[in-house]
Design an enzyme around this catalytic site. Sequence first.
Site, short mmCIF file in Angstrom:
data_model
loop_
_atom_site.label_atom_id
_atom_site.label_comp_id
_atom_site.label_asym_id
_atom_site.label_seq_id
_atom_site.Cartn_x
_atom_site.Cartn_y
_atom_site.Cartn_z
N ASP A 106 0.43 -1.59 0.07
CA ASP A 106 -0.34 0.08 -0.09
C ASP A 106 1.05 1.00 -0.12
O ASP A 106 1.00 1.11 0.54
CB ASP A 106 -1.06 0.17 0.59
CG ASP A 106 -1.78 1.37 1.43
OD1 ASP A 106 -2.84 1.06 0.31
OD2 ASP A 106 -1.59 1.98 1.90
N ILE A 107 0.43 2.36 -1.09
CA ILE A 107 1.05 3.10 -1.26
C ILE A 107 1.21 4.52 0.57
O ILE A 107 -0.14 5.03 -0.29
CB ILE A 107 1.65 3.97 -2.67
CG1 ILE A 107 1.82 2.48 -3.75
CG2 ILE A 107 2.08 5.31 -2.45
CD1 ILE A 107 2.12 3.08 -5.08
N ASN A 138 -1.56 12.41 -4.28
CA ASN A 138 -2.10 13.08 -5.44
C ASN A 138 -2.43 14.35 -5.84
O ASN A 138 -2.90 15.66 -6.47
CB ASN A 138 -3.29 12.13 -5.38
CG ASN A 138 -3.41 11.04 -6.79
OD1 ASN A 138 -2.16 10.77 -7.29
ND2 ASN A 138 -4.46 10.54 -6.50
N GLU A 193 -4.79 2.31 -4.99
CA GLU A 193 -2.70 2.31 -4.39
C GLU A 193 -2.26 1.33 -4.22
O GLU A 193 -1.30 1.47 -3.64
CB GLU A 193 -2.69 3.68 -4.13
CG GLU A 193 -2.44 4.16 -2.10
CD GLU A 193 -3.93 4.11 -1.74
OE1 GLU A 193 -4.48 3.87 -0.50
OE2 GLU A 193 -5.56 4.32 -3.40
#
Length: 180
Positions: free
Chosen positions: A122-123, A130, A165
């Site tokens: 997971d980012i 963003n 993500e």
Amino acid sequence: ERTPCFCPADTEKSTSLVTAGQKHGVRSLVVAAVLSSDGEPMGQLEVRSPEPEAFQPADLAMIALLGDFCGGIVERAARIEKLVFVDALTSVYNRSYYDLQIRNEIARAQREQSSLALVICDIDDFKSFNTSFGYEAGNQVLIQVAAALRTTVRPFDTVARWGGEEFAVLLTPPVTEEDV
């Protein structure tokens, strides 16, 4: 234009085919290459008959047409599979493919009494990234993360975009601690 290769043969007149022909009751054999639209070999189409010299020029033309048709079908199937199972942005597998693959690999691991591993990536703070840098920059991050994951696993392991993500990396049997 694609031109399939033909190898019509009377198995009784070929030293390399006579034994297999007799064993399987084949006297006439036609082998046609199945080619991609750019001429790359994709497989072969074999047509057999127990009769000698069973195939006339019209039959060979029909076999060529069938081989060409098969090549087109295989190419279309590959394109459809890519649309269905590959994430368009990152070019790794998508969640639908992952869901199928995890069931298959769990069943295989149980059958073979082997191990497998699942790594979820997971980012962190991706939403704020963003917001700060824009969606295109975020897309580039996703593309680079997917590429990095793909280059670090074995060819038979699965990298999939699991969520926005999030990525899932399925390490298939055999798996060691070092692999994970």
